[in-house]
Design a protein around this motif. Structure first.
Motif, PDB file in Angstrom:
ATOM      1  N   TYR A  54      34.411  47.537  41.924  1.00 25.90           N
ATOM      2  CA  TYR A  54      35.359  48.040  40.933  1.00 25.90           C
ATOM      3  C   TYR A  54      36.587  48.632  41.614  1.00 25.90           C
ATOM      4  O   TYR A  54      36.511  49.120  42.732  1.00 25.90           O
ATOM      5  N   THR A  55      37.699  48.613  40.866  1.00 27.43           N
ATOM      6  CA  THR A  55      38.945  49.143  41.391  1.00 27.43           C
ATOM      7  C   THR A  55      39.606  50.046  40.348  1.00 27.43           C
ATOM      8  O   THR A  55      39.683  49.695  39.181  1.00 27.43           O
TER       9      THR A  55
ATOM     10  N   TYR B 219      33.720  52.517  44.683  1.00 24.31           N
ATOM     11  CA  TYR B 219      34.781  51.651  44.224  1.00 24.31           C
ATOM     12  C   TYR B 219      36.064  51.979  44.957  1.00 24.31           C
ATOM     13  O   TYR B 219      36.177  53.007  45.596  1.00 24.31           O
TER      14      TYR B 219
ATOM     15  N   ASN C 160      40.213  47.774  37.327  1.00 29.74           N
ATOM     16  CA  ASN C 160      39.347  47.716  36.156  1.00 29.74           C
ATOM     17  C   ASN C 160      39.664  48.870  35.214  1.00 29.74           C
ATOM     18  O   ASN C 160      39.437  48.774  34.010  1.00 29.74           O
TER      19      ASN C 160
ATOM     20  N   SER D  63      37.753  42.267  34.098  1.00 24.35           N
ATOM     21  CA  SER D  63      38.102  41.863  35.452  1.00 24.35           C
ATOM     22  C   SER D  63      38.985  40.625  35.344  1.00 24.35           C
ATOM     23  O   SER D  63      38.580  39.636  34.740  1.00 24.35           O
TER      24      SER D  63
ATOM     25  N   ASP E 141      42.899  38.605  37.107  1.00 26.13           N
ATOM     26  CA  ASP E 141      43.974  38.633  38.092  1.00 26.13           C
ATOM     27  C   ASP E 141      45.308  38.622  37.352  1.00 26.13           C
ATOM     28  O   ASP E 141      45.350  38.640  36.130  1.00 26.13           O
TER      29      ASP E 141
ATOM     30  N   SER F 234      37.440  37.095  34.703  1.00 27.04           N
ATOM     31  CA  SER F 234      36.196  36.782  35.396  1.00 27.04           C
ATOM     32  C   SER F 234      35.042  37.253  34.538  1.00 27.04           C
ATOM     33  O   SER F 234      35.208  38.113  33.686  1.00 27.04           O
TER      34      SER F 234
ATOM     35  N   TYR G 220      31.179  42.356  35.527  1.00 28.29           N
ATOM     36  CA  TYR G 220      30.361  42.693  36.692  1.00 28.29           C
ATOM     37  C   TYR G 220      28.912  42.915  36.316  1.00 28.29           C
ATOM     38  O   TYR G 220      28.041  42.803  37.139  1.00 28.29           O
TER      39      TYR G 220
END
Length: 163
Positions: A11-12, A37, A68, A151, A153, A159, A162
């Motif tokens: 995670y970000t 994260y 995220n 998630s 880009d 995506s 998670y």
């Protein structure tokens, strides 16, 4: 921009806060809370938007990891948290990122306005480090263990979650 932990963490978080001490304290609290994260930090709303869009000083960095969750301070120079939140929520791609306001203000007006502008949550910064660590534990548990966060880009490709 400052970073914490391994770029391969699942995670970000992208944090925007003009006070360097507050940014470092929050990152230290995240680490003390056992967070696993990435946390990137910028100093104002314009830097946050530039990072997310790959513009300005972040234009040459290729496809950086999109956050995220965003932690957003309200009172910042250049572009404050309110205007930043308006711009995030008016962008088709960026509006999908949950935004958590992390502010020293506990004013009802600020809280109501934050939610009205599209904040996913509002947290008041505690005055002592142990309370901040506890808050970051709860933040981590909610956003990365209970909730399912998006998630994607910069191209907007989502995506699988998670979880």
């Amino acid at each position: 921009m400052q970073t914490m932990n391994d770029i391969n963490a699942p995670y970000t978080i992208l944090m925007a806060d003009d006070d360097e001490d507050d940014r470092l304290l929050a990152q230290d609290a995240m680490q003390a809370a056992g967070s696993e994260y990435n946390c990137f930090a910028v100093a104002d709303g314009q830097q946050l938007l530039d990072y997310l869009k790959g513009e300005g000083e972040y234009a040459q960095q290729g496809s950086k990891v999109m956050p995220n969750v965003i932690l957003l301070d309200l009172n910042m120079p250049i572009l404050d948290g309110r205007e930043t939140l308006k711009r995030l929520k008016s962008d088709a791609l960026l509006s999908k990122i949950p935004v958590v306001i992390l502010s020293t203000s506990a004013e009802r007006e600020d809280i109501t306005e934050g939610y009205g502008l599209g904040a996913s949550s509002y947290m008041v910064k505690p005055t002592d480090f142990s309370s901040l660590v506890n808050m970051m534990k709860q933040f981590n548990e909610y956003w990365f263990e209970c909730a399912t966060v998006p998630s994607f880009d910069r191209a907007g490709i989502v995506s699988p979650p998670y979880k």
